[in-house]
Motif scaffolding. Structure first.
Motif, short mmCIF file in Angstrom:
data_model
loop_
_atom_site.label_atom_id
_atom_site.label_comp_id
_atom_site.label_asym_id
_atom_site.label_seq_id
_atom_site.Cartn_x
_atom_site.Cartn_y
_atom_site.Cartn_z
N PHE A 143 0.83 -1.20 0.00
CA PHE A 143 0.00 0.00 0.00
C PHE A 143 0.87 1.26 0.00
CE2 PHE A 143 -2.45 -3.32 2.18
CZ PHE A 143 -3.53 -3.40 1.33
N GLU A 144 0.45 2.23 -0.79
CA GLU A 144 1.16 3.50 -0.85
C GLU A 144 0.98 4.27 0.46
OE1 GLU A 144 3.03 4.23 -3.34
OE2 GLU A 144 2.41 2.59 -4.67
N ARG A 145 1.89 5.20 0.72
CA ARG A 145 1.82 5.98 1.96
C ARG A 145 1.48 7.44 1.66
NH1 ARG A 145 3.46 3.52 6.37
NH2 ARG A 145 3.93 5.47 7.45
N GLY A 146 0.88 7.68 0.49
CA GLY A 146 0.51 9.05 0.11
C GLY A 146 -0.63 9.60 0.94
N ILE A 147 -0.80 10.90 0.87
CA ILE A 147 -1.80 11.57 1.68
C ILE A 147 -3.22 11.15 1.31
CG2 ILE A 147 -1.99 13.57 0.15
CD1 ILE A 147 -2.24 15.32 2.66
N ARG A 148 -3.44 10.69 0.06
CA ARG A 148 -4.75 10.28 -0.38
C ARG A 148 -5.08 8.83 -0.03
NH1 ARG A 148 -7.06 13.96 -3.82
NH2 ARG A 148 -5.69 15.60 -4.62
N THR A 149 -4.09 8.09 0.39
CA THR A 149 -4.32 6.68 0.75
C THR A 149 -5.01 6.59 2.10
OG1 THR A 149 -2.31 6.05 -0.46
CG2 THR A 149 -3.22 4.44 1.09
N PRO A 150 -6.09 5.82 2.22
CA PRO A 150 -6.77 5.68 3.51
C PRO A 150 -5.78 5.23 4.60
CG PRO A 150 -8.12 4.74 1.78
CD PRO A 150 -6.81 5.10 1.14
N LYS A 151 -5.97 5.78 5.81
CA LYS A 151 -5.02 5.51 6.89
C LYS A 151 -4.93 4.03 7.24
CE LYS A 151 -5.14 10.04 9.15
NZ LYS A 151 -5.42 10.77 10.41
N LEU A 152 -6.04 3.30 7.10
CA LEU A 152 -5.99 1.86 7.39
C LEU A 152 -5.01 1.16 6.47
CD1 LEU A 152 -6.93 -0.71 8.80
CD2 LEU A 152 -8.78 -0.85 7.12
N LEU A 153 -5.07 1.47 5.19
CA LEU A 153 -4.17 0.83 4.23
C LEU A 153 -2.72 1.23 4.51
CD1 LEU A 153 -6.24 1.16 0.93
CD2 LEU A 153 -6.35 -0.59 2.73
N GLN A 154 -2.50 2.48 4.87
CA GLN A 154 -1.14 2.91 5.20
C GLN A 154 -0.61 2.14 6.41
OE1 GLN A 154 -0.11 7.13 5.13
NE2 GLN A 154 -2.12 7.60 4.29
N SER A 155 -1.47 1.92 7.39
CA SER A 155 -1.01 1.24 8.60
C SER A 155 -0.72 -0.24 8.33
CB SER A 155 -2.06 1.37 9.71
OG SER A 155 -3.22 0.62 9.42
N LEU A 156 -1.41 -0.83 7.36
CA LEU A 156 -1.17 -2.23 7.03
C LEU A 156 0.14 -2.41 6.27
CD1 LEU A 156 -4.77 -3.30 5.91
CD2 LEU A 156 -3.62 -3.86 8.06
N ARG A 157 0.53 -1.40 5.52
CA ARG A 157 1.78 -1.39 4.76
C ARG A 157 1.79 -2.42 3.63
NH1 ARG A 157 6.60 -0.22 9.22
NH2 ARG A 157 5.61 1.66 10.12
N GLU A 158 1.79 -3.69 3.96
CA GLU A 158 1.74 -4.71 2.93
C GLU A 158 1.10 -5.98 3.49
OE1 GLU A 158 5.91 -5.25 1.86
OE2 GLU A 158 5.91 -7.18 2.90
N ARG A 159 0.51 -6.77 2.59
CA ARG A 159 -0.14 -8.01 3.00
C ARG A 159 0.10 -9.05 1.90
NH1 ARG A 159 -5.76 -8.29 4.90
NH2 ARG A 159 -4.87 -9.19 6.79
N ARG A 160 0.40 -10.27 2.33
CA ARG A 160 0.56 -11.36 1.36
C ARG A 160 -0.69 -12.22 1.41
NH1 ARG A 160 4.43 -13.32 -1.71
NH2 ARG A 160 6.02 -11.98 -0.77
N ILE A 161 -1.33 -12.38 0.26
CA ILE A 161 -2.58 -13.12 0.16
C ILE A 161 -2.31 -14.43 -0.58
CG2 ILE A 161 -5.00 -13.00 -0.47
CD1 ILE A 161 -3.99 -10.70 1.37
N PRO A 162 -2.24 -15.56 0.10
CA PRO A 162 -2.04 -16.84 -0.59
C PRO A 162 -3.21 -17.14 -1.52
CG PRO A 162 -1.72 -17.06 1.79
CD PRO A 162 -2.35 -15.72 1.56
N HIS A 163 -2.94 -17.81 -2.62
CA HIS A 163 -4.02 -18.20 -3.53
C HIS A 163 -5.04 -19.06 -2.79
CE1 HIS A 163 -1.02 -17.73 -7.10
NE2 HIS A 163 -1.50 -16.57 -6.70
N ALA A 164 -4.60 -19.82 -1.80
CA ALA A 164 -5.51 -20.68 -1.05
C ALA A 164 -6.53 -19.88 -0.25
CB ALA A 164 -4.71 -21.58 -0.10
N ALA A 165 -6.26 -18.58 -0.04
CA ALA A 165 -7.19 -17.73 0.73
C ALA A 165 -8.22 -17.05 -0.15
CB ALA A 165 -6.40 -16.68 1.50
N VAL A 166 -8.14 -17.24 -1.47
CA VAL A 166 -8.98 -16.51 -2.42
C VAL A 166 -10.18 -17.35 -2.84
CG1 VAL A 166 -9.04 -15.38 -4.68
CG2 VAL A 166 -6.99 -15.22 -3.25
#
Length: 287
Positions: free
Chosen positions: A23-46
């Motif tokens: 997730f980007e850390r720009g001013i327009r990015t929702p604060k929740l996404l900024q706080s998460l920073r990054e997430r790995r989503i396994p294909h098994a979770a989709v």
């Protein structure tokens, strides 16, 4: 897959067994996404993948997680606003063809049980230690214990009488998160040895209240997800790792279709010569 797709607020990197979302850390990015920073989503979770028109000449590529696969969404219980959905990638409309290609690629990676609820969390929760300031106290979590330290201004007499609280994860059955954007926003712990408390959150020593500027989504929801993951991890039976059968090979007709689609992207100038050759070689290797 090893490819990268950059959108508004986030970048998706496609690996052979997962999607890494940064997730980007720009001013327009929702604060929740900024706080998460990054997430790995396994294909098994989709569960599925969708591509729909967005607002203002955009398209939205979205991964739909399996129920029970992500502690963040389990804790949110449907209360997240669309803009805070970590599974959405918004792209300019002119990149629809490219987005469609990656949507098809992801769909081809889904397993036979993608329509079923997950029997355990497959996406990692934010890591402890963490804390946030609620309206009537400060909540902290060190990975093993949750603590509530009451404020003189804000905490009810019932909470002052009960005193500061500490709960071990092993003594909990779950957690209840009510968005701070609701009138009665709060975070409540559910002890294992007791029924769900019927007391109002302002009188319950196992709960902290939210309010304007207190317990915001980007602080309290990751906290709730981390606690929930720890609770479930300690109570769930051991699950053996899945065994992949006949993995790595696809139907030749499917490969041919994807190479044709890749060629369309190449002719449209959406992938470079090197990317086209590398991806085509990868697809042929799967025959």
């Amino acid at each position: 897959m090893g490819d990268v797709l950059a959108g508004i607020h986030a970048t998706w990197e496609f690996d052979t067994d997962s999607v890494l979302i940064r997730f980007e850390r720009g001013i327009r990015t929702p604060k929740l996404l900024q706080s998460l920073r990054e997430r790995r989503i396994p294909h098994a979770a989709v569960s599925s993948v969708t591509l729909t028109p967005g607002k203002r000449d955009t398209v939205v590529l979205r991964v739909v997680p399996r129920p029970g696969a992500d502690p963040l969404l389990e804790a949110a219980a449907g209360q997240l606003k669309e803009g805070c959905d970590p599974y959405r990638l918004v792209l300019p409309a002119e990149r629809e063809l490219l987005a469609e290609y990656y949507a098809d690629e992801l769909r081809s990676c889904l397993g036979p049980d993608s329509d079923e609820p997950a029997d355990r969390f497959l996406v990692a929760a934010p890591e402890a230690p963490m804390q946030f300031k609620a309206y009537d106290g400060r909540a902290g979590f060190d990975g093993e214990r949750i603590s509530f330290r009451w404020f003189r201004t804000g905490a009810s007499s019932a909470k002052w009488k009960a005193g500061d609280q500490t709960y071990r994860v092993s003594d909990l059955a779950g957690i209840e998160w009510r968005s701070p954007e609701a009138i009665d926003g709060h975070l409540r712990l559910v002890p294992r040895a007791a029924e769900v408390s019927r007391a109002a959150a302002d009188q319950d020593p196992a709960a902290v209240l939210f309010g304007l500027g207190y317990g915001p989504v980007h602080e309290s929801l990751p906290f709730a997800a981390a606690v929930l993951e720890s609770v479930r991890t300690r109570t769930a039976p051991a699950v053996p790792a899945p065994v992949l059968v006949n993995a790595g090979r696809r139907d030749p007709a499917d490969i041919a279709e994807r190479i044709h689609h890749l060629g369309e992207l190449h002719r449209a100038g959406l992938v470079t010569d090197d990317e086209y050759c590398a991806k085509k070689a990868q697809l042929l290797a799967e025959l």
